[in-house]
Design a protein around this motif. Structure first.
Motif, PDB file in Angstrom:
ATOM      1  N   ASP A   1       0.827  -1.203   0.000  1.00  0.00           N
ATOM      2  CA  ASP A   1       0.000   0.000   0.000  1.00  0.00           C
ATOM      3  C   ASP A   1       0.864   1.258   0.000  1.00  0.00           C
ATOM      4  OD1 ASP A   1      -2.564   1.407   0.240  1.00  0.00           O
ATOM      5  OD2 ASP A   1      -1.873   1.919   2.250  1.00  0.00           O
ATOM      6  N   ILE A   2       1.967   1.214   0.736  1.00  0.00           N
ATOM      7  CA  ILE A   2       2.896   2.356   0.757  1.00  0.00           C
ATOM      8  C   ILE A   2       3.472   2.593  -0.631  1.00  0.00           C
ATOM      9  CG2 ILE A   2       5.195   3.057   1.564  1.00  0.00           C
ATOM     10  CD1 ILE A   2       4.383   1.795   4.304  1.00  0.00           C
ATOM     11  N   LYS A   3       3.861   1.516  -1.293  1.00  0.00           N
ATOM     12  CA  LYS A   3       4.437   1.626  -2.630  1.00  0.00           C
ATOM     13  C   LYS A   3       3.410   2.192  -3.617  1.00  0.00           C
ATOM     14  CE  LYS A   3       7.179   0.946  -6.163  1.00  0.00           C
ATOM     15  NZ  LYS A   3       8.269   1.897  -6.433  1.00  0.00           N
TER      16      LYS A   3
ATOM     17  N   LEU B   1      10.632   0.089  -2.690  1.00  0.00           N
ATOM     18  CA  LEU B   1       9.689   0.044  -1.570  1.00  0.00           C
ATOM     19  C   LEU B   1       8.756   1.247  -1.488  1.00  0.00           C
ATOM     20  CD1 LEU B   1      12.044  -1.268   1.283  1.00  0.00           C
ATOM     21  CD2 LEU B   1      10.168  -2.536   0.212  1.00  0.00           C
ATOM     22  N   LEU B   2       9.221   2.412  -1.934  1.00  0.00           N
ATOM     23  CA  LEU B   2       8.474   3.639  -1.691  1.00  0.00           C
ATOM     24  C   LEU B   2       7.795   4.161  -2.946  1.00  0.00           C
ATOM     25  CD1 LEU B   2      11.052   5.446   0.629  1.00  0.00           C
ATOM     26  CD2 LEU B   2       9.141   3.970   1.272  1.00  0.00           C
ATOM     27  N   ASN B   3       6.765   4.977  -2.725  1.00  0.00           N
ATOM     28  CA  ASN B   3       6.030   5.588  -3.830  1.00  0.00           C
ATOM     29  C   ASN B   3       6.953   6.531  -4.605  1.00  0.00           C
ATOM     30  OD1 ASN B   3       4.282   8.007  -4.872  1.00  0.00           O
ATOM     31  ND2 ASN B   3       2.894   6.265  -4.695  1.00  0.00           N
ATOM     32  N   THR B   4       7.022   6.357  -5.903  1.00  0.00           N
ATOM     33  CA  THR B   4       7.994   7.109  -6.699  1.00  0.00           C
ATOM     34  C   THR B   4       7.769   8.616  -6.643  1.00  0.00           C
ATOM     35  OG1 THR B   4       6.632   6.713  -8.663  1.00  0.00           O
ATOM     36  CG2 THR B   4       8.462   5.208  -8.276  1.00  0.00           C
ATOM     37  N   LYS B   5       6.522   9.060  -6.516  1.00  0.00           N
ATOM     38  CA  LYS B   5       6.253  10.496  -6.441  1.00  0.00           C
ATOM     39  C   LYS B   5       6.816  11.095  -5.155  1.00  0.00           C
ATOM     40  CE  LYS B   5       2.091  10.650  -9.344  1.00  0.00           C
ATOM     41  NZ  LYS B   5       0.639  11.002  -9.388  1.00  0.00           N
TER      42      LYS B   5
END
Length: 387
Positions: free
Chosen positions: A200-202, A334-338
């Protein structure tokens, strides 16, 4: 709130105890005095030589780990000032033994349960050298945490001695690494324990998981620290830190640790501190002045840092002829690219940049993140926040 002003006023009513405290906190080359919430923490080689506080009977006690008294048991014990004074040399000797004869596998573990690590030794070495000089930075804290706030532990907090054109002193929040041994953090076991949250974080956002109830850890490596900084800033906790710094400065002045002539001592309110902190990831090749440590090169540390920030790519990287096989649990994976767009923008230049830096937009504000890779054999390496 880190504030000892009232406690110091009470300590001064006990002249013998206060005189003893003064006798060893003025050993600035060896000691670092940290202001906590109604107690003072004295560090030696990065280890807690004494937590000075009032107990439930309103008596001043010096609390320390039993191992520093030579007692091979878990837990802490309290001494009177006279007992602490009688044992001070023994306590320091035991800390030295633990520090320099410990298992090197423990190098990057925090000081817990009587362990002293090379990272902590290096932290205090950096702090004391800066604070004893009239250099660019003054270090006001180490091992910074906020009560009931899941933002991790920040290694050091520093303040720029010279104010900018707006009369504000820049604040730096610093994560220190010795080599690249503690760069990794996330692993398969941790990821699978909360796989739905990580997915969900990604897909959406890290910031839905920043409260104590919803917090999810990314481990104690680079990605974990990056996430904790991002959540700390997004939740506007820096305003709390600014107020604590003002109280710490006043407390240190009352103790006589911070000279009234130091430019930092002129800071009397939060408006005199920068509106936003700068974040630093500082990697030392090894601990300065310690024989036997195997140093790593700047290139080794930088390539490893890259490995845990970015995903494996067939695209060329400036200055590199080979592809770096990156971690499955890198920040990009792991993280959202924005939310890490600024980090991704410097991917192709990262390895060729002497001092890589990037900006992240967090909570509608832009924050600067700095990466420093330090050859510990060079001169004045304690001045590691150079700009």
């Amino acid at each position: 709130m880190r504030d000892c002003r009232k406690m110091i006023d009470e300590l001064k009513k006990e002249p013998e105890t206060y005189a003893y405290i003064q006798s060893f906190i003025q050993e600035k080359a060896d000691m670092f005095v940290a202001v906590r919430e109604n107690y003072i923490n004295i560090y030696y080689l990065g280890a807690s030589l004494a937590k000075i506080k009032f107990n439930k009977k309103n008596q001043i006690v010096f609390e320390l780990h039993k191992k520093y008294m030579g007692i091979d048991k878990a837990g802490y014990m309290s001494l009177s000032w006279k007992e602490h004074k009688e044992n001070l040399d023994k306590i320091k000797e035991n800390i030295n033994k633990i520090a320099f004869h410990s298992d090197k596998k423990q190098n990057d573990v925090h000081v817990v349960h009587g362990k002293v690590t090379r990272e902590k030794i290096c932290q205090q070495w950096i702090i004391n050298n800066n604070n004893m000089s009239d250099g660019e930075w003054y270090y006001v804290d180490m091992e910074y945490t906020m009560k009931n706030i899941p933002s991790g532990r920040f290694d050091m907090i520093a303040i720029k001695r010279k104010a900018n054109e707006n009369g504000q002193h820049q604040v730096a929040v610093i994560e220190l690494k010795i080599g690249n041994g503690s760069y990794p953090g996330m692993n398969h076991k941790l990821y699978t324990s909360h796989a739905d949250r990580y997915k969900d974080i990604k897909e959406n956002s890290l910031y839905a998981y920043q409260t104590k109830e919803a917090y999810v850890s990314f481990g104690s490596g680079l990605v974990g620290h990056l996430c904790d900084y991002m959540r700390f800033l997004n939740a506007k906790h820096y305003n709390h830190l600014r107020q604590e710094i003002v109280y710490q400065i006043e407390s240190l002045k009352r103790l006589g640790v911070l000279s009234e002539t130091d430019r930092v001592a002129k800071i009397t309110n939060t408006e005199m501190l920068s509106d936003k902190p700068e974040i630093y990831f500082v990697s030392f090749s090894h601990v300065p002045k310690i024989a036997g440590d195997k140093p790593q090169t700047i290139e080794q540390m930088k390539r490893s840092f890259y490995k845990y920030m970015y995903s494996t790519s067939n695209e060329s990287v400036e200055g590199e002829s080979e592809i770096i096989k990156c971690s499955e649990y890198s920040a990009e994976n792991l993280l959202n690219t924005k939310e890490i767009e600024g980090l991704l923008q410097i991917r192709h230049q990262f390895l060729s940049m002497e001092n890589p830096c990037f900006e992240l937009e967090i909570g509608g504000e832009k924050y600067k993140f700095n990466c420093r890779f330090v050859d510990a054999d060079k001169e004045k390496v304690w001045d590691c926040l150079y700009t």
